[in-house]
Write a protein that holds these residues in place. Structure first.
Motif, mmCIF file in Angstrom:
data_model
loop_
_atom_site.group_PDB
_atom_site.id
_atom_site.type_symbol
_atom_site.label_atom_id
_atom_site.label_comp_id
_atom_site.label_asym_id
_atom_site.label_seq_id
_atom_site.Cartn_x
_atom_site.Cartn_y
_atom_site.Cartn_z
ATOM 1 N N VAL A 35 -6.271 2.814 -12.803
ATOM 2 C CA VAL A 35 -6.233 3.294 -11.418
ATOM 3 C C VAL A 35 -5.642 4.695 -11.401
ATOM 4 O O VAL A 35 -4.846 5.059 -12.267
ATOM 5 C CB VAL A 35 -5.394 2.363 -10.508
ATOM 6 C CG1 VAL A 35 -6.022 0.998 -10.396
ATOM 7 C CG2 VAL A 35 -3.958 2.242 -11.020
ATOM 8 N N ASN A 36 -6.051 5.472 -10.436
ATOM 9 C CA ASN A 36 -5.523 6.819 -10.278
ATOM 10 C C ASN A 36 -5.360 7.096 -8.794
ATOM 11 O O ASN A 36 -6.312 7.439 -8.100
ATOM 12 C CB ASN A 36 -6.454 7.850 -10.925
ATOM 13 C CG ASN A 36 -5.861 9.246 -10.902
ATOM 14 O OD1 ASN A 36 -4.747 9.451 -10.442
ATOM 15 N ND2 ASN A 36 -6.613 10.211 -11.396
ATOM 16 N N TRP A 37 -4.130 6.930 -8.311
ATOM 17 C CA TRP A 37 -3.856 7.087 -6.888
ATOM 18 C C TRP A 37 -3.115 8.385 -6.576
ATOM 19 O O TRP A 37 -2.691 8.594 -5.456
ATOM 20 C CB TRP A 37 -3.022 5.897 -6.386
ATOM 21 C CG TRP A 37 -3.758 4.600 -6.472
ATOM 22 C CD1 TRP A 37 -5.083 4.389 -6.249
ATOM 23 C CD2 TRP A 37 -3.205 3.315 -6.783
ATOM 24 N NE1 TRP A 37 -5.391 3.062 -6.402
ATOM 25 C CE2 TRP A 37 -4.265 2.367 -6.736
ATOM 26 C CE3 TRP A 37 -1.937 2.852 -7.110
ATOM 27 C CZ2 TRP A 37 -4.072 1.022 -6.992
ATOM 28 C CZ3 TRP A 37 -1.742 1.514 -7.362
ATOM 29 C CH2 TRP A 37 -2.802 0.606 -7.308
ATOM 30 N N SER A 54 2.681 1.441 -3.627
ATOM 31 C CA SER A 54 1.769 1.622 -4.760
ATOM 32 C C SER A 54 1.137 3.005 -4.756
ATOM 33 O O SER A 54 1.007 3.646 -5.803
ATOM 34 C CB SER A 54 0.684 0.547 -4.758
ATOM 35 O OG SER A 54 -0.108 0.634 -3.587
ATOM 36 N N ARG A 55 0.754 3.501 -3.576
ATOM 37 C CA ARG A 55 0.121 4.824 -3.503
ATOM 38 C C ARG A 55 1.129 5.946 -3.637
ATOM 39 O O ARG A 55 0.756 7.089 -3.900
ATOM 40 C CB ARG A 55 -0.645 4.978 -2.197
ATOM 41 C CG ARG A 55 -2.100 4.550 -2.274
ATOM 42 C CD ARG A 55 -2.277 3.150 -2.823
ATOM 43 N NE ARG A 55 -3.660 2.714 -2.869
ATOM 44 C CZ ARG A 55 -4.031 1.513 -3.281
ATOM 45 N NH1 ARG A 55 -3.125 0.633 -3.690
ATOM 46 N NH2 ARG A 55 -5.313 1.173 -3.328
ATOM 47 N N SER A 56 2.405 5.639 -3.477
ATOM 48 C CA SER A 56 3.436 6.662 -3.613
ATOM 49 C C SER A 56 4.070 6.646 -5.001
ATOM 50 O O SER A 56 4.245 7.695 -5.625
ATOM 51 C CB SER A 56 4.530 6.464 -2.552
ATOM 52 O OG SER A 56 3.998 6.572 -1.258
ATOM 53 N N ASP A 74 -6.917 -4.463 -6.109
ATOM 54 C CA ASP A 74 -6.594 -3.392 -7.051
ATOM 55 C C ASP A 74 -6.635 -3.854 -8.499
ATOM 56 O O ASP A 74 -6.500 -3.031 -9.418
ATOM 57 C CB ASP A 74 -5.208 -2.814 -6.734
ATOM 58 C CG ASP A 74 -5.203 -1.997 -5.453
ATOM 59 O OD1 ASP A 74 -6.275 -1.476 -5.092
ATOM 60 O OD2 ASP A 74 -4.143 -1.883 -4.826
ATOM 61 N N TYR A 120 0.835 -1.201 0.000
ATOM 62 C CA TYR A 120 0.000 0.000 0.000
ATOM 63 C C TYR A 120 0.873 1.255 0.000
ATOM 64 O O TYR A 120 0.609 2.217 -0.733
ATOM 65 C CB TYR A 120 -0.923 0.008 1.217
ATOM 66 C CG TYR A 120 -1.950 1.107 1.190
ATOM 67 C CD1 TYR A 120 -3.199 0.906 0.603
ATOM 68 C CD2 TYR A 120 -1.668 2.357 1.729
ATOM 69 C CE1 TYR A 120 -4.141 1.926 0.572
ATOM 70 C CE2 TYR A 120 -2.600 3.382 1.701
ATOM 71 C CZ TYR A 120 -3.836 3.152 1.119
ATOM 72 O OH TYR A 120 -4.757 4.166 1.076
ATOM 73 N N SER A 136 -0.097 9.322 -7.635
ATOM 74 C CA SER A 136 1.249 8.920 -7.255
ATOM 75 C C SER A 136 2.267 9.998 -7.608
ATOM 76 O O SER A 136 2.005 10.929 -8.367
ATOM 77 C CB SER A 136 1.620 7.613 -7.970
ATOM 78 O OG SER A 136 1.687 7.817 -9.372
ATOM 79 N N PRO A 170 1.131 2.047 -9.651
ATOM 80 C CA PRO A 170 0.891 0.605 -9.750
ATOM 81 C C PRO A 170 2.058 -0.177 -10.323
ATOM 82 O O PRO A 170 2.174 -1.374 -10.074
ATOM 83 C CB PRO A 170 -0.340 0.516 -10.660
ATOM 84 C CG PRO A 170 -0.284 1.768 -11.484
ATOM 85 C CD PRO A 170 0.275 2.819 -10.571
#
Length: 419
Positions: free
Chosen positions: A385-387, A62-64, A261, A59, A389, A67
């Motif tokens: 996905v769009n976190w 991936s969020r930093s 995810d 987590y 990052s 993906p």
């Protein structure tokens, strides 16, 4: 602290002292502490930058970093935790077998007894995990900075204490025969340091028999020289079993978070959770199978380098993610933990990679190839996905900077078209 005070402290640290000596063993401990401290600082920065959900290192990365890196390290980190279960269980089983051997109560032979005891142990641990471990991970924004860094400090001091104390009172090679100590018939040929202090164990080498005792030969030597040996056995049991249980819980949760995810195909079935705590029962079964396969190897020295490389790869990416996020300077990167430096994090990432190759260059090369292959796959797949990052932030800033730069350049027929 229980993870750091695991099987290596009680069963392998004395062997390291016997191989390297007190001074170099202290250097090894200090180098390891530097790696974990830098990674702890980086982890604290990421953990205090926002809410940390289930999935651990996956987590965070991936969020930093996005993906691509998160997906690749997620699989490796989950696999590393599954193999770690095997390492801790084998360490526990090895100690039990030594106790059985001392009581002349082996069931078959040493290797097969380790397999039998290890298999029974991991089945019991699986039952405990399935029963529910919601207390296992708590309030990370506060727990990670304080707990991790304090644990590194305390355990580092303890490791140095073990190095100095065992290296000072235990010889490297010993036959275990009291007649080999301070014996005049061997003192004439005695030239090494241990002989100068009144011990001569050259007889076990002269006779062709290998020495059974000493730092280099007896993995259970801490129990032999301790004031009360059951305390050492209790320490081994508590450290190995608790660490195995923590890894057995961690691996399925990391894998579950990765599966949710939807980054990789055909693994979505492991995303399903059961019960009020959303327990990943399917992930527990998968982790159990991987751990059991490595337990059957029954060789701690074979399992340990594999785990070290996978965890060091995770540490390298955690450090690099902090460096990359700081370099991008995105509005979303505002950790409340201020005791970190982007260049120190970059140095930590490089140091982790170097240590990987020092431990086992073949395993390190294989680990890096796997990471890059998974990275290329996810980059090609382009998951939806769009976190937010740091990779996206850096791309946006570079595009904006180049656009502003072009606005000050006059149009030219060679590089501008109305079509």
């Amino acid at each position: 602290m229980l993870n750091i005070w695991g099987v290596m402290l009680f069963i392998r640290m004395t062997w390291i002292v016997g191989q390297a000596g007190i001074a170099l063993a202290c250097v090894i401990v200090c180098m390891a502490s530097v790696v974990t401290t830098i990674t702890g600082l980086s982890t604290s920065a990421i953990a205090t930058n926002g809410f940390v959900r289930g999935g651990g290192a996956y987590y965070l990365i991936s969020r930093s970093l996005g993906p691509e890196f998160g997906g690749s390290i997620g699989l490796i980190f989950a696999f590393a935790n599954a193999v770690a279960v095997a390492m801790y269980v084998v360490g526990f089983a090895e100690t039990v077998v030594e106790l059985l051997k001392g009581a002349d109560a082996l069931m078959t032979d040493e290797i097969n007894d380790i397999r039998i005891i290890g298999t029974i142990t991991v089945i019991v641990l699986l039952g405990i995990s399935v029963a529910g471990m919601e207390w296992e991970a708590k309030d990370p924004q506060m727990a990670i900075p304080k707990g991790t860094l304090l644990a590194i400090l305390i355990t580092g001091i303890v490791y140095l204490g073990v190095v100095v104390s065992t290296g000072s009172c235990i010889v490297r090679d010993a036959s275990g025969n009291v007649n080999d100590t301070v014996s005049s018939q061997f003192m004439a040929n005695c030239t090494n340091a241990s002989c100068k202090f009144g011990f001569d164990f050259s007889s076990c080498r002269i006779s062709g028999n290998s020495c059974r005792y000493g730092l280099q030969n007896d993995f259970q030597v801490m129990s032999l020289v301790s004031g009360f040996s059951p305390i050492i056995s209790a320490g081994i049991f508590s450290a190995t079993l608790s660490s195995a249980l923590a890894s057995l819980v961690s691996a399925p949760k990391v894998f579950q978070a990765l599966c949710k995810d939807n980054i990789y195909p055909y693994i979505g079935i492991f995303a399903k959770g059961y019960g009020k705590n959303n327990e990943p029962l399917r992930g527990y079964i998968l982790t159990f199978g991987i751990a059991l396969a490595f337990i059957l190897i029954a060789e701690l020295n074979t399992i340990a380098p594999i785990i070290s490389n996978f965890f060091l790869a995770s540490y390298a990416l955690i450090n690099f993610s902090v460096f990359h996020a700081s370099l991008a300077n995105s509005p979303g990167w505002r950790p409340s933990f201020k005791y970190y430096n982007m260049w120190v994090s970059l140095a930590g990432a490089i140091l982790c990679c170097v240590v990987m190759f020092v431990i086992n260059w073949a395993a390190a090369l294989l680990t890096n190839v796997i990471v890059m292959a998974l990275y290329i796959y996810v980059s090609h797949k382009k998951p939806d996905v769009n976190w937010g990052s740091s990779t996206q932030a850096l791309t946006y800033q570079q595009a904006l900077s180049h656009t502003l730069h072009l606005s000050a350049v006059e149009d030219h027929v060679k590089n501008f078209s109305q079509n």
